[in-house]
Motif scaffolding. Sequence first.
Motif, mmCIF file in Angstrom:
data_model
loop_
_atom_site.group_PDB
_atom_site.id
_atom_site.type_symbol
_atom_site.label_atom_id
_atom_site.label_comp_id
_atom_site.label_asym_id
_atom_site.label_seq_id
_atom_site.Cartn_x
_atom_site.Cartn_y
_atom_site.Cartn_z
ATOM 1 N N ASN A 1 73.823 54.368 78.815
ATOM 2 C CA ASN A 1 74.289 55.318 77.821
ATOM 3 C C ASN A 1 75.417 56.172 78.365
ATOM 4 O OD1 ASN A 1 74.202 57.957 76.234
ATOM 5 N ND2 ASN A 1 72.745 56.709 75.091
ATOM 6 N N GLN A 2 76.342 56.523 77.505
ATOM 7 C CA GLN A 2 77.461 57.383 77.902
ATOM 8 C C GLN A 2 76.981 58.693 78.504
ATOM 9 O OE1 GLN A 2 80.026 58.419 74.655
ATOM 10 N NE2 GLN A 2 81.459 59.568 75.920
ATOM 11 N N ASN A 3 75.886 59.216 78.012
ATOM 12 C CA ASN A 3 75.424 60.532 78.454
ATOM 13 C C ASN A 3 74.990 60.566 79.917
ATOM 14 O OD1 ASN A 3 75.900 61.745 75.974
ATOM 15 N ND2 ASN A 3 73.853 61.263 75.199
ATOM 16 N N ASN A 4 74.612 59.424 80.471
ATOM 17 C CA ASN A 4 74.225 59.426 81.885
ATOM 18 C C ASN A 4 75.209 58.636 82.744
ATOM 19 O OD1 ASN A 4 73.571 56.769 81.315
ATOM 20 N ND2 ASN A 4 71.355 57.057 81.481
ATOM 21 N N THR A 5 76.464 58.616 82.287
ATOM 22 C CA THR A 5 77.519 57.870 82.977
ATOM 23 C C THR A 5 78.678 58.789 83.348
ATOM 24 O OG1 THR A 5 76.930 55.859 81.780
ATOM 25 C CG2 THR A 5 79.120 55.927 82.783
#
Length: 217
Positions: free
Chosen positions: A5-9
């Motif tokens: 997910n973008q949020n953990n990248t």
Amino acid sequence: MNRFNQNNTAVFDVDAQYTFTQECPDELPVEGGTEIVKALNEQAMFAAIRVGSKDAHSPRAVWVANEEKPMFSPVEGDDVDIAWNLHAVPGTKGFELIEGLPKPVEYDFFVWKGIELDLHPYGACYHDLADKMSTGVIEYLKHNNIENVIVGGLATDYCVKTTALQLNRAGFRVIVNLEACRGITQETVNSAIVEMKKAGVEIVTETKALKQYELKA
């Protein structure tokens, strides 16, 4: 495929400075070095956090090459290994990030490395060659719940490779985007790719390949 997910990248722009481009021919020019900006900016759209690094060196550093100590000759010291042309001196063009990239203060976290006269690290995660003195970027990423890091910058076969391996050993899933990198020679780039893959670092050849991971917020 193991998607994320973008949020953990996060994305990591490693040493994307003029010192490693043909704009500074007397420093450490890498062919095509200025061409990585578009890919670095595009891959940033897949991430929630953008971090970066710069070399920051003194003309008095013990590893600076000269007539008696040409480039690549051995240099004694715990945190230096070989001589290099003087490069990335604060206040010079070589020190600056390539035009089109954010300013250092616009990144979420930024590292300056190699400031001490007897330190010449390659990776951006530690100040020393033994990987003992953290620059804080690993801790910052973990504090912000980052699990995946997309890496680009200069040069593929030295600072990018070392940074990617450091992040991999720290437990992150690491993807190196070759479109956002340039290397010194094809031979050493190929060797770096083999080393990174063996360690578990994932390699993509172009930014659009990142879409396969479906990095959605």
